[in-house]
Design an enzyme around this catalytic site. Structure first.
Site, PDB file in Angstrom:
ATOM      1  N   HIS A  22      -6.497  -3.034  -3.918  1.00 36.63           N
ATOM      2  CA  HIS A  22      -6.396  -1.630  -3.496  1.00 36.63           C
ATOM      3  C   HIS A  22      -6.167  -1.560  -1.990  1.00 36.63           C
ATOM      4  O   HIS A  22      -6.709  -2.360  -1.223  1.00 36.63           O
ATOM      5  CB  HIS A  22      -7.679  -0.868  -3.861  1.00 36.63           C
ATOM      6  CG  HIS A  22      -7.676  -0.356  -5.278  1.00 36.63           C
ATOM      7  ND1 HIS A  22      -8.822  -0.073  -5.972  1.00 36.63           N
ATOM      8  CD2 HIS A  22      -6.647  -0.079  -6.121  1.00 36.63           C
ATOM      9  CE1 HIS A  22      -8.504   0.368  -7.185  1.00 36.63           C
ATOM     10  NE2 HIS A  22      -7.190   0.365  -7.294  1.00 36.63           N
ATOM     11  N   HIS A  48     -10.023  -7.250  -3.962  1.00 40.71           N
ATOM     12  CA  HIS A  48      -9.014  -6.696  -4.876  1.00 40.71           C
ATOM     13  C   HIS A  48      -7.897  -6.059  -4.060  1.00 40.71           C
ATOM     14  O   HIS A  48      -7.992  -5.921  -2.841  1.00 40.71           O
ATOM     15  CB  HIS A  48      -9.646  -5.730  -5.875  1.00 40.71           C
ATOM     16  CG  HIS A  48     -10.213  -4.458  -5.281  1.00 40.71           C
ATOM     17  ND1 HIS A  48     -11.240  -4.456  -4.367  1.00 40.71           N
ATOM     18  CD2 HIS A  48      -9.900  -3.154  -5.500  1.00 40.71           C
ATOM     19  CE1 HIS A  48     -11.535  -3.205  -4.053  1.00 40.71           C
ATOM     20  NE2 HIS A  48     -10.723  -2.396  -4.713  1.00 40.71           N
ATOM     21  N   HIS A  97     -13.740  -3.159 -12.190  1.00 40.43           N
ATOM     22  CA  HIS A  97     -13.142  -2.071 -11.423  1.00 40.43           C
ATOM     23  C   HIS A  97     -11.912  -1.619 -12.203  1.00 40.43           C
ATOM     24  O   HIS A  97     -11.691  -2.064 -13.321  1.00 40.43           O
ATOM     25  CB  HIS A  97     -12.800  -2.626 -10.015  1.00 40.43           C
ATOM     26  CG  HIS A  97     -12.475  -1.594  -8.998  1.00 40.43           C
ATOM     27  ND1 HIS A  97     -13.122  -0.388  -8.911  1.00 40.43           N
ATOM     28  CD2 HIS A  97     -11.554  -1.588  -7.997  1.00 40.43           C
ATOM     29  CE1 HIS A  97     -12.612   0.303  -7.901  1.00 40.43           C
ATOM     30  NE2 HIS A  97     -11.655  -0.396  -7.331  1.00 40.43           N
ATOM     31  N   ASP A 101     -15.441  -3.573  -5.156  1.00 42.62           N
ATOM     32  CA  ASP A 101     -15.645  -2.319  -5.887  1.00 42.62           C
ATOM     33  C   ASP A 101     -15.954  -2.644  -7.350  1.00 42.62           C
ATOM     34  O   ASP A 101     -15.252  -3.428  -7.986  1.00 42.62           O
ATOM     35  CB  ASP A 101     -14.376  -1.458  -5.834  1.00 42.62           C
ATOM     36  CG  ASP A 101     -14.064  -0.978  -4.418  1.00 42.62           C
ATOM     37  OD1 ASP A 101     -14.771  -1.384  -3.486  1.00 42.62           O
ATOM     38  OD2 ASP A 101     -13.100  -0.197  -4.269  1.00 42.62           O
ATOM     39  N   ASP A 157      -7.202   0.266   0.393  1.00 40.75           N
ATOM     40  CA  ASP A 157      -8.318   0.388   1.352  1.00 40.75           C
ATOM     41  C   ASP A 157      -9.023  -0.951   1.594  1.00 40.75           C
ATOM     42  O   ASP A 157      -9.946  -1.026   2.405  1.00 40.75           O
ATOM     43  CB  ASP A 157      -9.321   1.481   0.921  1.00 40.75           C
ATOM     44  CG  ASP A 157      -9.951   1.250  -0.438  1.00 40.75           C
ATOM     45  OD1 ASP A 157      -9.250   0.770  -1.352  1.00 40.75           O
ATOM     46  OD2 ASP A 157     -11.146   1.563  -0.613  1.00 40.75           O
ATOM     47  N   HIS A 158      -8.538  -2.006   0.921  1.00 43.84           N
ATOM     48  CA  HIS A 158      -9.120  -3.342   1.127  1.00 43.84           C
ATOM     49  C   HIS A 158      -8.120  -4.351   1.691  1.00 43.84           C
ATOM     50  O   HIS A 158      -8.514  -5.436   2.086  1.00 43.84           O
ATOM     51  CB  HIS A 158      -9.724  -3.862  -0.181  1.00 43.84           C
ATOM     52  CG  HIS A 158     -10.840  -3.005  -0.679  1.00 43.84           C
ATOM     53  ND1 HIS A 158     -12.162  -3.367  -0.609  1.00 43.84           N
ATOM     54  CD2 HIS A 158     -10.829  -1.746  -1.204  1.00 43.84           C
ATOM     55  CE1 HIS A 158     -12.919  -2.383  -1.081  1.00 43.84           C
ATOM     56  NE2 HIS A 158     -12.131  -1.391  -1.450  1.00 43.84           N
TER      57      HIS A 158
HETATM   58 ZN   LIG Z   1     -12.310   0.578  -2.298  1.00 39.15          ZN
HETATM   59 ZN   LIG Z   2     -10.909  -0.273  -5.295  1.00 40.33          ZN
END
Ligand SMILES: [Zn+2]
Ligand SMILES: [Zn+2]
Length: 315
Positions: free
Chosen positions: A65, A63, A140, A211, A67-68
């Site tokens: 976000h 996804h 998510h 997530d 942090d990915h």
């Molecule tokens: Zn995450």
């Molecule tokens: Zn996430």
């Protein structure tokens, strides 16, 4: 096959856990590795491993976000500097292609290799002779996918002595038998491949979930998997937060693995709020219901060999 974790933290990096990324090493199977998610500084993490960016064949993004995905532009650029010329295929949700292309264009980053983008929807996202990868949407706060990697059955070993005893001459006919073809000898007798090879062996199934709060598709993707990688952002004390933020607890993950009949469970995406003792407690709690579980740390590597999972050390 080995799985090496490059980042096991949730949301933002801490001193001990970088943001999400893991490598599925298929060096023996196909001479390459695949990356799942690419949090910021994934390329720095790779510097501490034996992974070579030019051997990176595919990137699967769960996804969008940060942090990915925030590690993608830098890694893509460095792969070019380090002599990567082979095609790189990037799989991910709608919008990923635009973000990468605009970032590369605005920063005037020119790559010496082609990128192929595959926009992921539910179903098979990749298939060749060796592997099939399927995706399903998870639950998510933004569109997010889980991936199931299935290795196709492996051809059994040729029993050369047995073939020769049946009158097969040394040479190309043996190769044909090895590759699954039946052959006809000069005297007209037929030798079947299945008579002179061991039975095919099952390949492995690895499920890597993005997530998610606990959901049915996580179970379907994990069905009978040898290894499930599941997020464990929260624990017992913080479980009310999990549902609100579209995440899972350690016990949600354990229950998915149990329902799916999975063999091994690797827990990642840990919140920085947890101290080592909390993590120990989280793991003990999981072990009460599911024995083959690990909470993973950055740089840890797990090897799948002879149908067993083992923590694997390179030194
Ligand atoms: Zn995450
Ligand atoms: Zn996430």
């Amino acid at each position: 096959m080995q799985i090496q974790f490059l980042g096991t933290g949730a949301g933002m990096p801490s001193k001990t856990r970088n943001t999400s990324a893991l490598a599925v090493k298929l060096l023996e199977e196909r001479g390459t590795f695949w990356l799942f998610d690419c949090g910021e500084a994934t390329q720095h993490q790779i510097l501490h491993t034996t992974l070579k960016p030019r051997k990176l064949e595919k990137i699967f993004i769960t996804h969008l976000h940060g942090d990915h995905i925030f590690g993608l532009p830098g890694l893509l650029s460095s792969r070019s500097f380090q002599g990567g010329e082979e095609l790189l295929t990037i799989y991910g949700p709608a919008g990923l292609k635009t973000w990468i292309e605009q970032t590369l264009q605005l920063s005037q980053t020119h790559l010496n290799y082609p990128i192929e983008f595959v926009e992921v929807t539910e179903g098979v996202v990749f298939e060749d002779d060796g592997f099939v990868v399927t995706a399903k949407p998870l639950q998510h706060v933004v569109p997010c996918f889980g991936y199931r990697i299935e290795q196709k059955p492996l051809r059994g070993t040729l029993q050369i002595e047995k073939a020769i005893a049946l009158g097969v001459p040394k040479g190309p006919l043996l190769g044909q038998l090895k590759n699954g073809s039946d052959i006809t000898l000069e005297d007209g007798r037929i030798v079947k491949s299945s008579d002179v090879t061991d039975p095919p062996k099952d390949g492995f199934i690895v499920t890597i979930l993005g997530d998610t709060r606990s959901c049915e598709n996580a179970v379907l993707l994990s069905e009978n998997a040898d290894i499930v990688v599941h997020e464990s952002t929260f624990d017992h004390a913080t479980e009310a937060l999990a549902a609100n933020y579209g995440h899972s607890t350690n016990m949600d993950a354990a229950n998915i693995a149990i329902k799916a009949g999975a063999k091994n469970l690797l827990l990642n995406h840990l919140s920085a709020r947890f101290f080592p003792q909390d993590i120990k407690n989280m793991l003990e709690e999981v072990h009460e219901v599911f024995e083959n579980a690990y909470i993973v740390a950055d740089f840890e590597e797990y090897e799948w060999q002879q149908e067993k999972l083992a923590p694997f050390s390179q030194q």
